[in-house]
Scaffold this motif. Structure first.
Motif, mmCIF file in Angstrom:
data_model
loop_
_atom_site.group_PDB
_atom_site.id
_atom_site.type_symbol
_atom_site.label_atom_id
_atom_site.label_comp_id
_atom_site.label_asym_id
_atom_site.label_seq_id
_atom_site.Cartn_x
_atom_site.Cartn_y
_atom_site.Cartn_z
ATOM 1 N N TYR A 1 -2.936 -10.613 0.464
ATOM 2 C CA TYR A 1 -4.176 -10.109 0.512
ATOM 3 C C TYR A 1 -5.220 -11.349 0.192
ATOM 4 O O TYR A 1 -6.367 -11.348 0.596
ATOM 5 C CB TYR A 1 -4.639 -8.951 0.097
ATOM 6 N N ARG A 2 -4.726 -12.408 -0.650
ATOM 7 C CA ARG A 2 -5.419 -13.380 -1.228
ATOM 8 C C ARG A 2 -4.498 -14.806 -1.289
ATOM 9 O O ARG A 2 -3.613 -14.514 -1.810
ATOM 10 C CB ARG A 2 -6.351 -13.214 -2.575
ATOM 11 N N LYS B 1 0.882 -1.381 -0.097
ATOM 12 C CA LYS B 1 -0.022 -0.020 0.047
ATOM 13 C C LYS B 1 0.988 1.417 -0.032
ATOM 14 O O LYS B 1 0.273 2.370 -0.370
ATOM 15 C CB LYS B 1 -0.894 -0.024 1.254
#
Length: 111
Positions: free
Chosen positions: A56-57, A20
């Motif tokens: 995130y996955r 991020k």
């Protein structure tokens, strides 16, 4: 700690990452999760800003055509090219650890 009393196994999975801070995205077939779950055990470092992230996955490593872990499909889709180079300097499991991902001979390890 419970893991000292009851050993847990790690399974190799495929993960999708996003930093991020610098907006870098990457994928890795060297994500190590507690067996039977998507709980990630080791972080990976962003190649640009060197911050550690969990994916995130997370998905099982399998052929997206036949849905097997190992296959002989002529047209291979992602998740099955485990021979692709692994960036050990960015891997939480390899970096300063006793066991590197490149020395993996089985999908499961005890922690």
């Amino acid at each position: 700690m419970l893991s000292e009393l009851f050993p847990q196994f790690l399974e190799q999975k495929y993960g999708y990452f996003h930093c991020k801070d610098c907006k870098t995205r990457w994928e890795s077939a060297y994500v190590w999760c507690i067996s039977g779950s998507n709980k990630v055990y080791f972080k990976q470092l962003c190649r640009k800003c060197q911050k550690g992230f969990n994916p995130y996955r997370v998905e099982a490593i399998q052929c997206q055509t036949c849905f097997k872990t190992r296959c002989s499909c002529p047209q291979k889709k992602r998740h099955i090219d485990l021979t692709r180079p692994h960036r050990q300097e960015l891997c939480g499991r390899c970096k300063g650890k006793r066991l590197s991902c490149d020395n993996t001979y089985s999908f499961k390890y005890i922690v």
